[in-house]
Write an enzyme that holds these catalytic residues in place. Structure first.
Site, PDB file in Angstrom:
ATOM      1  CD  GLU A  15      34.155  47.674  13.302  1.00 57.67           C
ATOM      2  OE1 GLU A  15      34.422  46.533  12.885  1.00 57.67           O
ATOM      3  OE2 GLU A  15      34.823  48.262  14.168  1.00 57.67           O
ATOM      4  CG  ASP A  18      34.520  42.055   7.368  1.00 56.90           C
ATOM      5  OD1 ASP A  18      33.333  42.440   7.379  1.00 56.90           O
ATOM      6  OD2 ASP A  18      34.984  41.247   8.192  1.00 56.90           O
ATOM      7  CB  ALA A 104      32.700  41.473  24.939  1.00 59.81           C
ATOM      8  N   GLY A 105      32.147  41.338  21.435  1.00 56.77           N
ATOM      9  CA  GLY A 105      32.583  41.974  20.193  1.00 56.77           C
ATOM     10  C   GLY A 105      34.093  41.971  20.036  1.00 56.77           C
ATOM     11  CG  LEU A 106      36.667  42.398  22.772  1.00 53.53           C
ATOM     12  CD1 LEU A 106      37.362  42.393  24.124  1.00 53.53           C
ATOM     13  CD2 LEU A 106      37.134  43.608  21.943  1.00 53.53           C
ATOM     14  CB  SER A 107      36.999  38.504  17.457  1.00 51.28           C
ATOM     15  OG  SER A 107      36.987  37.816  16.321  1.00 51.28           O
ATOM     16  CD  GLU A 141      31.228  33.286  13.283  1.00 54.99           C
ATOM     17  OE1 GLU A 141      32.305  32.868  13.743  1.00 54.99           O
ATOM     18  OE2 GLU A 141      30.450  34.014  13.908  1.00 54.99           O
ATOM     19  CG  ASP A 153      35.933  39.128  13.524  1.00 55.59           C
ATOM     20  OD1 ASP A 153      36.375  40.260  13.269  1.00 55.59           O
ATOM     21  OD2 ASP A 153      34.774  38.925  13.903  1.00 55.59           O
ATOM     22  CE1 TYR A 202      28.844  41.639  10.938  1.00 56.72           C
ATOM     23  CE2 TYR A 202      27.921  39.902   9.569  1.00 56.72           C
ATOM     24  CZ  TYR A 202      28.981  40.716   9.915  1.00 56.72           C
ATOM     25  OH  TYR A 202      30.166  40.632   9.227  1.00 56.72           O
TER      26      TYR A 202
HETATM   27  C1  GLA Z   1      31.878  41.134  13.114  1.00 59.08           C
HETATM   28  C2  GLA Z   1      32.190  40.236  11.917  1.00 59.08           C
HETATM   29  C3  GLA Z   1      33.299  40.832  11.054  1.00 59.08           C
HETATM   30  C4  GLA Z   1      33.002  42.282  10.687  1.00 59.08           C
HETATM   31  C5  GLA Z   1      32.593  43.090  11.929  1.00 59.08           C
HETATM   32  C6  GLA Z   1      32.130  44.471  11.582  1.00 59.08           C
HETATM   33  O1  GLA Z   1      32.977  41.177  13.975  1.00 59.08           O
HETATM   34  O2  GLA Z   1      32.578  38.953  12.355  1.00 59.08           O
HETATM   35  O3  GLA Z   1      33.492  40.040   9.893  1.00 59.08           O
HETATM   36  O4  GLA Z   1      32.022  42.356   9.693  1.00 59.08           O
HETATM   37  O5  GLA Z   1      31.561  42.449  12.667  1.00 59.08           O
HETATM   38  O6  GLA Z   1      33.163  45.202  11.021  1.00 59.08           O
END
Ligand code: GLA
Length: 376
Positions: A15, A18, A104-107, A141, A153, A202
């Site tokens: 985490e 990337d 929700a952090g699931l992209s 993005e 993601d 972030y």
């Molecule tokens: C988000 C970003 C990813 C990654 C994660 C953390 O999902 O889109 O590129 O940096 O946070 O691992």
């Protein structure tokens, strides 16, 4: 009419690595953003979404070059970046629907970008290079949503494979697909919370990592990213780093090591070790990277109290969102009931909990068939 879909994702480990040229291990999940597309004769896109009001219109000859503050910025961004890269797209009517929970952090944003990008390229008759598509969506993005995300993601939305996690080297883009054991269930727990400043947090974390690289490069001129820094390099040069930057760097450096060890553990079938590494990742994200909220911590704690849990940690960017859990398949139903109850008792919120199937990346989708057998 053509239908395309791209999956959401959960990250097992690796985490905030990337954007530091490091390693990640995401899984595409069976939650999708679906784009239903009809070509038009002109060069306009009209876009509807099941999640937002209104019809958005995009002129492919003048898509713009930055955010307009609308949900359709993702679609506009992808179209703009693809056009700029020399792909001549066709106008289309697009209808977007999603089962990836938003924010929700699931992209959900990568699923939207990638499904749209795939649809636009396919409608225009292009053969699709999945890695090039992922890179174009990442650029969209950055420019149109203002998050300086890494590639994880978008890459997994393009390259997911049923039954597998992907170990991705985000510098070389070498990927290894690792089979997940059949008797293990991936379960996602949604805290139902999200910090409104998540995107700022972030970008700040990313800036801290870059500051760390600049400071360390004075002593180690060959480094290009935290990927190039070992733990002993970091300790030996701690004096050049302000404490906060040092802790951010320590998370990234140790997380890269944990991710490679986790890949070995998966290959060796050593799930107990995998679970320990997930726990260490969570602690590092909490104590050094400071992206774990109380709700995420409570959810992980609740999961680890349930018999049959192999490992649990926050997943994605943090500041709220979801945890990922590896659970013995036979204990999955019990896990869902017990974690729901414990989390609700401790926070007053009822979590959504999803048992997930590791799935394929973006592609054409079969039309949905309703209960009367009619195709939609
Ligand atoms: C988000 C970003 C990813 C990654 C994660 C953390 O999902 O889109 O590129 O940096 O946070 O691992």
């Amino acid at each position: 009419m053509a239908i395309y879909r791209a999956p959401g994702r959960v990250n097992l480990i690796g985490e905030h690595t990337d954007y530091n040229d490091g390693f990640v291990m995401p899984v595409a999940i069976d939650r999708y953003t679906t784009v239903t597309a009809d070509v038009r004769v002109d060069r306009r896109l009209t876009v509807r979404s099941d999640a937002y009001e209104g019809l958005a219109e995009i002129d492919l000859d003048k898509p713009g070059d930055g955010p307009a503050g609308s949900w359709s910025d993702y679609v506009r961004g992808v179209a703009a970046v693809l056009e700029r890269k020399g792909q001549r797209l066709r106008g289309a009517q697009l209808a977007i629907a999603s089962t990836v929970p938003l924010g929700a952090g699931l992209s959900s944003s990568a699923a939207l970008e990638v499904s749209t990008g795939f649809a636009l390229l396919d409608l225009a008759g292009y053969a699709i290079d999945r890695t090039a598509l992922a890179l174009a969506c990442q650029q969209a993005e950055h420019e149109f949503a203002g998050t300086r995300c890494g590639l994880m993601d978008q890459f997994i939305a393009c390259h997911g494979r049923a039954g597998h996690a992907v170990l991705l080297d985000t510098r070389s883009l070498d990927a290894v697909w690792l089979p997940l054991p059949a008797d293990v269930q991936v379960i996602v727990c949604n805290t139902m919370t999200r910090h409104s400043l998540a995107s700022d947090g972030y970008n700040e974390r990313r800036a801290d990592c870059e500051a760390g690289v600049r400071a360390l490069a004075v002593r180690m001129p060959r480094i290009r990213a935290l990927r190039d820094v070992t733990f002993s390099d970091l300790e030996a040069n701690r004096d050049v780093l302000p404490d906060r930057v040092y802790r951010r760097c320590r998370h990234v450096v140790t997380e890269n090591g944990r991710t490679l060890s986790a890949a070995d553990a998966l290959r060796d079938g050593d799930l107990a070790r995998f679970g320990v590494l997930m726990g260490a990742s969570h602690a590092s994200l909490r104590d050094d990277y400071e992206v774990v909220t109380r709700e995420l911590d409570v959810m992980v704690e609740a999961a680890m109290e349930v018999e049959g849990t192999i490992g649990a940690r926050m997943t994605g960017g943090g500041f709220g969102g979801c945890t990922v859990n590896l659970v013995r398949a036979e204990a999955a139903a019990d896990f869902v009931a017990r974690v729901r109850e414990k989390y609700a008792a401790r926070t007053g919120r009822t979590p959504d909990i999803y048992a997930c199937v590791a799935s394929d990346g973006v592609g054409p989708a079969a039309p949905a068939i309703d209960s009367r057998g009619a195709r939609s």
